[in-house]
Design a protein around this motif. Structure first.
Motif, PDB file in Angstrom:
ATOM      1  N   LYS A  32       0.835  -1.204   0.000  1.00  0.00           N
ATOM      2  CA  LYS A  32       0.000   0.000   0.000  1.00  0.00           C
ATOM      3  C   LYS A  32       0.866   1.248   0.000  1.00  0.00           C
ATOM      4  N   ARG A  33       1.894   1.265   0.831  1.00  0.00           N
ATOM      5  CA  ARG A  33       2.784   2.414   0.926  1.00  0.00           C
ATOM      6  C   ARG A  33       3.424   2.731  -0.423  1.00  0.00           C
ATOM      7  N   GLN A  34       3.838   1.706  -1.168  1.00  0.00           N
ATOM      8  CA  GLN A  34       4.442   1.921  -2.482  1.00  0.00           C
ATOM      9  C   GLN A  34       3.460   2.600  -3.434  1.00  0.00           C
ATOM     10  N   ILE A  35       2.218   2.145  -3.427  1.00  0.00           N
ATOM     11  CA  ILE A  35       1.197   2.719  -4.308  1.00  0.00           C
ATOM     12  C   ILE A  35       0.907   4.166  -3.904  1.00  0.00           C
ATOM     13  N   VAL A  36       0.720   4.399  -2.616  1.00  0.00           N
ATOM     14  CA  VAL A  36       0.371   5.741  -2.136  1.00  0.00           C
ATOM     15  C   VAL A  36       1.509   6.722  -2.388  1.00  0.00           C
ATOM     16  N   GLU A  53      -1.330  11.009   2.364  1.00  0.00           N
ATOM     17  CA  GLU A  53      -2.272  10.081   2.993  1.00  0.00           C
ATOM     18  C   GLU A  53      -2.721  10.705   4.300  1.00  0.00           C
ATOM     19  N   VAL A  54      -4.022  10.838   4.478  1.00  0.00           N
ATOM     20  CA  VAL A  54      -4.545  11.527   5.657  1.00  0.00           C
ATOM     21  C   VAL A  54      -5.388  10.643   6.562  1.00  0.00           C
ATOM     22  N   GLU A  55      -5.709   9.443   6.113  1.00  0.00           N
ATOM     23  CA  GLU A  55      -6.540   8.555   6.929  1.00  0.00           C
ATOM     24  C   GLU A  55      -6.303   7.112   6.486  1.00  0.00           C
ATOM     25  N   GLY A  56      -6.371   6.202   7.440  1.00  0.00           N
ATOM     26  CA  GLY A  56      -6.241   4.776   7.127  1.00  0.00           C
ATOM     27  C   GLY A  56      -4.814   4.284   7.046  1.00  0.00           C
ATOM     28  N   GLN A  57      -3.887   4.989   7.687  1.00  0.00           N
ATOM     29  CA  GLN A  57      -2.474   4.613   7.585  1.00  0.00           C
ATOM     30  C   GLN A  57      -2.194   3.188   8.055  1.00  0.00           C
ATOM     31  N   GLY A  58      -2.953   2.681   8.991  1.00  0.00           N
ATOM     32  CA  GLY A  58      -2.698   1.344   9.508  1.00  0.00           C
ATOM     33  C   GLY A  58      -3.482   0.241   8.811  1.00  0.00           C
ATOM     34  N   TRP A  60      -4.523  -2.047   5.415  1.00  0.00           N
ATOM     35  CA  TRP A  60      -3.872  -2.571   4.215  1.00  0.00           C
ATOM     36  C   TRP A  60      -4.579  -2.174   2.926  1.00  0.00           C
ATOM     37  N   GLN A  61      -5.894  -2.123   2.962  1.00  0.00           N
ATOM     38  CA  GLN A  61      -6.624  -1.987   1.709  1.00  0.00           C
ATOM     39  C   GLN A  61      -7.437  -0.699   1.573  1.00  0.00           C
ATOM     40  N   VAL A  62      -7.520   0.122   2.597  1.00  0.00           N
ATOM     41  CA  VAL A  62      -8.307   1.349   2.520  1.00  0.00           C
ATOM     42  C   VAL A  62      -7.409   2.541   2.815  1.00  0.00           C
ATOM     43  N   CYS A  63      -7.605   3.606   2.044  1.00  0.00           N
ATOM     44  CA  CYS A  63      -6.752   4.783   2.180  1.00  0.00           C
ATOM     45  C   CYS A  63      -7.548   6.030   1.809  1.00  0.00           C
ATOM     46  N   THR A  64      -7.235   7.136   2.457  1.00  0.00           N
ATOM     47  CA  THR A  64      -7.769   8.430   2.054  1.00  0.00           C
ATOM     48  C   THR A  64      -6.589   9.356   1.783  1.00  0.00           C
ATOM     49  N   ILE A  65      -6.588   9.912   0.587  1.00  0.00           N
ATOM     50  CA  ILE A  65      -5.564  10.862   0.170  1.00  0.00           C
ATOM     51  C   ILE A  65      -6.171  12.257   0.250  1.00  0.00           C
ATOM     52  N   GLY A  66      -5.475  13.174   0.881  1.00  0.00           N
ATOM     53  CA  GLY A  66      -5.882  14.575   0.893  1.00  0.00           C
ATOM     54  C   GLY A  66      -5.136  15.308  -0.203  1.00  0.00           C
ATOM     55  N   ILE A  67      -5.875  16.090  -0.986  1.00  0.00           N
ATOM     56  CA  ILE A  67      -5.292  16.869  -2.084  1.00  0.00           C
ATOM     57  C   ILE A  67      -5.717  18.319  -1.882  1.00  0.00           C
ATOM     58  N   SER A  68      -4.786  19.251  -2.030  1.00  0.00           N
ATOM     59  CA  SER A  68      -5.153  20.664  -1.918  1.00  0.00           C
ATOM     60  C   SER A  68      -4.416  21.479  -2.968  1.00  0.00           C
ATOM     61  N   TYR A  69      -5.042  22.612  -3.332  1.00  0.00           N
ATOM     62  CA  TYR A  69      -4.470  23.505  -4.338  1.00  0.00           C
ATOM     63  C   TYR A  69      -4.918  24.928  -4.036  1.00  0.00           C
TER      64      TYR A  69
END
Length: 108
Positions: A32-36, A53-58, A60-69
């Motif tokens: 997961k870390r490699q993909i993120v 990555e802002v949520e779900g760090q622990g 294996w299969q679920v992740c939330t990415i925070g994006i800002s601009y």
């Protein structure tokens, strides 16, 4: 000392996104870390956004990415974040997008 901003001429808009997805074929935190890390680096390089990555760090299969601009135009900020999300969907076909939330905030 930082000079005061002339608030009458300053317009700043921040677009933020929470992109939640699932990696159904992943079976380790290392995978997961490699993909993120790949995903966030590509987003930063291609769209000049902040991404992490802002949520779900622990998990294996679920992740939330925070994006800002940040932009002087709210429409431009929103478009950039929308393009970044589309890029993820198109270039990472193995992920299952669970939720996308985008908001634009004007900053006085």
């Amino acid at each position: 000392m930082i000079p005061a901003l002339d608030k009458g001429n300053t317009h700043m808009n921040v677009a933020v996104c929470a992109l939640k997805f699932r990696l159904p074929e992943n079976h380790s935190l290392k995978g997961k870390r490699q993909i993120v890390l790949s995903m966030t680096a590509r987003l930063q390089n291609r769209f000049h956004v902040s991404a992490a990555e802002v949520e779900g760090q622990g998990l294996w299969q679920v992740c939330t990415i925070g994006i800002s601009y940040v932009s002087n135009r709210g429409e431009h900020a929103r478009e950039t974040v929308d393009h970044a999300v589309s890029f993820v969907v198109e270039n990472y076909p193995d992920i299952e997008v669970l939720d996308v939330q985008v908001e634009v905030f004007p900053v006085p």
